[in-house]
Design a protein around this motif. Structure first.
Motif, PDB file in Angstrom:
ATOM      1  N   GLU A 103      -0.796 -32.986 -66.021  1.00  0.00           N
ATOM      2  CA  GLU A 103      -0.474 -31.631 -65.588  1.00  0.00           C
ATOM      3  C   GLU A 103      -0.640 -31.457 -64.086  1.00  0.00           C
ATOM      4  O   GLU A 103       0.069 -30.673 -63.469  1.00  0.00           O
ATOM      5  N   ARG A 104      -1.600 -32.175 -63.521  1.00  0.00           N
ATOM      6  CA  ARG A 104      -1.827 -32.106 -62.062  1.00  0.00           C
ATOM      7  C   ARG A 104      -2.542 -33.358 -61.623  1.00  0.00           C
ATOM      8  O   ARG A 104      -3.577 -33.731 -62.178  1.00  0.00           O
ATOM      9  N   VAL A 105      -1.998 -34.010 -60.608  1.00  0.00           N
ATOM     10  CA  VAL A 105      -2.672 -35.150 -59.986  1.00  0.00           C
ATOM     11  C   VAL A 105      -2.602 -34.962 -58.477  1.00  0.00           C
ATOM     12  O   VAL A 105      -1.518 -34.975 -57.894  1.00  0.00           O
ATOM     13  N   ASP A 106      -3.750 -34.732 -57.857  1.00  0.00           N
ATOM     14  CA  ASP A 106      -3.843 -34.680 -56.399  1.00  0.00           C
ATOM     15  C   ASP A 106      -4.364 -36.042 -55.944  1.00  0.00           C
ATOM     16  O   ASP A 106      -5.551 -36.336 -56.087  1.00  0.00           O
ATOM     17  N   ALA A 107      -3.463 -36.852 -55.416  1.00  0.00           N
ATOM     18  CA  ALA A 107      -3.791 -38.242 -55.110  1.00  0.00           C
ATOM     19  C   ALA A 107      -3.684 -38.503 -53.614  1.00  0.00           C
ATOM     20  O   ALA A 107      -2.969 -37.799 -52.887  1.00  0.00           O
ATOM     21  N   VAL A 108      -4.405 -39.543 -53.188  1.00  0.00           N
ATOM     22  CA  VAL A 108      -4.302 -40.029 -51.812  1.00  0.00           C
ATOM     23  C   VAL A 108      -4.121 -41.538 -51.882  1.00  0.00           C
ATOM     24  O   VAL A 108      -5.022 -42.256 -52.327  1.00  0.00           O
ATOM     25  N   LEU A 109      -2.942 -42.025 -51.462  1.00  0.00           N
ATOM     26  CA  LEU A 109      -2.657 -43.450 -51.373  1.00  0.00           C
ATOM     27  C   LEU A 109      -2.938 -43.898 -49.945  1.00  0.00           C
ATOM     28  O   LEU A 109      -2.173 -43.588 -49.037  1.00  0.00           O
ATOM     29  N   HIS A 110      -4.056 -44.577 -49.741  1.00  0.00           N
ATOM     30  CA  HIS A 110      -4.521 -44.964 -48.407  1.00  0.00           C
ATOM     31  C   HIS A 110      -4.684 -43.711 -47.554  1.00  0.00           C
ATOM     32  O   HIS A 110      -5.683 -43.029 -47.663  1.00  0.00           O
ATOM     33  N   GLU A 111      -3.687 -43.355 -46.722  1.00  0.00           N
ATOM     34  CA  GLU A 111      -3.772 -42.156 -45.902  1.00  0.00           C
ATOM     35  C   GLU A 111      -2.668 -41.149 -46.236  1.00  0.00           C
ATOM     36  O   GLU A 111      -2.434 -40.225 -45.456  1.00  0.00           O
ATOM     37  N   THR A 112      -2.021 -41.323 -47.387  1.00  0.00           N
ATOM     38  CA  THR A 112      -0.895 -40.464 -47.751  1.00  0.00           C
ATOM     39  C   THR A 112      -1.259 -39.576 -48.940  1.00  0.00           C
ATOM     40  O   THR A 112      -1.357 -40.059 -50.076  1.00  0.00           O
ATOM     41  N   PRO A 113      -1.479 -38.270 -48.714  1.00  0.00           N
ATOM     42  CA  PRO A 113      -1.736 -37.365 -49.839  1.00  0.00           C
ATOM     43  C   PRO A 113      -0.435 -37.043 -50.577  1.00  0.00           C
ATOM     44  O   PRO A 113       0.631 -36.932 -49.965  1.00  0.00           O
ATOM     45  N   MET A 114      -0.531 -36.885 -51.879  1.00  0.00           N
ATOM     46  CA  MET A 114       0.644 -36.557 -52.687  1.00  0.00           C
ATOM     47  C   MET A 114       0.221 -35.766 -53.910  1.00  0.00           C
ATOM     48  O   MET A 114      -0.929 -35.822 -54.350  1.00  0.00           O
ATOM     49  N   VAL A 115       1.166 -35.008 -54.446  1.00  0.00           N
ATOM     50  CA  VAL A 115       0.960 -34.246 -55.678  1.00  0.00           C
ATOM     51  C   VAL A 115       1.897 -34.811 -56.734  1.00  0.00           C
ATOM     52  O   VAL A 115       3.099 -34.945 -56.493  1.00  0.00           O
ATOM     53  N   VAL A 116       1.344 -35.140 -57.908  1.00  0.00           N
ATOM     54  CA  VAL A 116       2.121 -35.765 -58.971  1.00  0.00           C
ATOM     55  C   VAL A 116       1.949 -34.960 -60.256  1.00  0.00           C
ATOM     56  O   VAL A 116       0.839 -34.546 -60.597  1.00  0.00           O
TER      57      VAL A 116
END
Length: 508
Positions: A284-297
């Motif tokens: 339903e909500r994923v607030d992720a950070v890939l290395h230095e890149t924040p993203m919403v999934v």
């Protein structure tokens, strides 16, 4: 007189013992125990009970054992038992039989099959009444399973292997503390959970409450073909047995995709739902950070027909990321090809299969890249040259320093079958704008693009030097829509050996 009293005492004791043994055998007879369990489950839980075999043991201490216990939804013989126990054993005494309460039940092979939500349609149900007394102080089991039966029989059930399970204060209408260790199937890893289950809902046991905390250890993301890394997660869960909502944090120090790149660290906070109806996990909500890149999934791990088939489908939004982080998943290089700020809004699918990710991944979305630079000095020098000539600045003293030339890139991409179809691509440096449409092969690296180069300068100004004198008559051929020159171009070849050309047919 004394001897007579002793004889009377012995006779009374023997008589009492006979009575107690008689009562014990009366209450502990297999048919009585089976009937007690059957009546209790039917009255309190609205479940049908069968027990294949029950035995009573006197030595080394009184006990009851049995096998083949099954608790089923009434009127649904097509479904597996909601609860099945391969073998059980419980130490008993006359007092525990009279009170209908035992200390500890040891079970081996506890199998829970949560039915789909519509399995209860048309059957009576409602919440249980007043809480009962505790029936079992401690329930202990090992080597079991927790299975979510999907609505579609063609789909494989979502199954968790139960290694250990302890439940305390077992009864009807009670919230029962538990501790469990089990294996999550996808991604595969060890889950340790503790919390409460119940009170059980009469006629609707799958809708009974469950809540608690968990740790998810050493989950192997490679069990989803095309993804790599080892996941650690902690969090809380709540909801019902049939629909469990999870809130947690995840850490993957070595997240990777099967695209030829290298691993990167991934951190995430998430809300997810495990649904028993179809065996799907909804993100339903994923607030992720890939290395230095924040993203919403947002998206789902979808259970599809066939054994072990799990598909990924999700939406990804990146407002202010880094292109070098995304490229690192694709290109294994110590130095990124490009650096810059990235924005993405895309829908992605990864169907199940044994073929490489690049052949299965489907993408439909838009992207934007700005304030970017090529790290290769030769490539960056070409960007400087393009900017300088397109602006009509040909003297070396007029050339901007390489680090000051930034590039912008935007467009739409549709990826399927390993081929990226890019449309409305806009590539810009100071003084020049390139517009392209075409395709790019992920595996072959084949390029096939057509478009136009729009320059601030005219053709003669871009060439400069004494040659510009001979090109001035041709300036009107390329002058268009207020630009100094618009040149129709083609890009072919491969990513390692691109070929640039002018589409002269368009010029004339």
């Amino acid at each position: 007189m004394k001897q007579r009293w002793i004889k009377w005492a012995l006779a009374a004791g023997a008589g009492t013992l006979v009575v107690l043994l008689g009562l014990f055998f009366w209450y502990a007879r297999p048919s009585k125990i089976t009937q007690m369990v059957r009546d209790g489950a039917a009255e309190r839980l609205d479940l049908d009970v069968t027990i294949d075999h029950v035995e009573v043991h006197l030595l080394p201490r009184p006990a009851v054992s049995g096998r083949g216990v099954a608790l089923r939804l009434p009127g649904r013989p097509d479904l597996p038992p909601f609860v099945a126990i391969d073998e059980f054993r419980v130490n008993i005494g006359l007092l525990s039989l009279v009170r209908k309460r035992v200390d500890t039940v040891y079970a081996k092979g506890l199998h829970i099959a949560v039915p789909p939500s519509e399995a209860r349609d048309g059957l009576p149900g409602g919440r249980s009444g007043e809480p009962s007394e505790v029936v079992i102080n401690h329930f202990v089991t090992e080597d079991g399973s927790l299975q979510f039966v999907p609505s579609d029989p063609a789909k494989q059930p979502l199954t968790f292997a139960i290694h250990d399970l302890d439940v305390w204060n077992v009864g009807v209408g009670l919230a029962m503390p538990f501790e469990a260790t089990l294996t999550n199937p996808v991604p595969e890893g060890l889950v340790r959970a503790e919390g409460e289950v119940g009170p059980f809902v009469k006629g609707e046991v799958p809708h009974s409450a469950v809540s608690g905390e968990y740790t998810f250890e050493d989950a192997n993301l490679a069990t989803i073909n095309g993804i790599g890394g080892t996941l650690q997660s902690t969090g809380t869960f709540s909801g019902t047995i049939q629909r469990i909502a999870v809130t947690g944090q995840a850490h993957v120090p070595d997240f990777s995709l099967d695209l030829g790149g290298r691993p990167l660290p991934l951190e995430a906070d998430f809300d997810a739902v495990v649904t028993g109806t179809n065996g799907t996990t909804v993100l339903e909500r994923v607030d992720a950070v890939l290395h230095e890149t924040p993203m919403v999934v947002t998206g789902a791990v979808i259970n599809q027909p066939g054994p072990g088939n799990r598909a990924l489908e999700f939406d990804v939004t990146i407002d202010d990321g880094r292109i070098e982080d995304i490229l690192a998943l694709v290109i294994d290089s110590e130095q990124p090809v490009m650096t810059g700020r990235l924005a993405v809004d895309a829908h992605m699918k990864l169907p199940p299969g044994d073929t490489p990710v690049r052949d299965r991944l489907e993408v439909d979305g838009r992207f934007g890249l700005n304030e970017s630079r090529f790290t290769d000095s030769g490539v960056q020098s070409k960007m400087v040259t393009l900017s300088r000539r397109s602006s009509g600045r040909n003297g070396d003293d007029e050339a901007p320093p390489a680090e000051s030339v930034l590039t912008d890139l935007s467009g739409r991409v549709r990826l399927s079958d390993g081929v990226a179809r890019l449309t409305t691509i806009r590539f810009q440096v100071p003084g020049a704008l390139v517009a392209l449409d075409g395709t790019y092969g992920l595996q072959s690296g084949a390029l096939d693009f057509e478009g136009e180069l729009r320059m601030q300068a005219s053709v003669s100004e871009a060439i400069g030097g004494f040659k510009s004198f001979f090109l001035r008559p041709f300036n009107p051929l390329f002058r268009k829509e207020g630009a100094g020159a618009v040149v129709p171009i083609r890009i072919e070849g491969t990513r390692n050996e691109p070929k640039f050309g002018v589409r002269w047919g368009e010029v004339f």
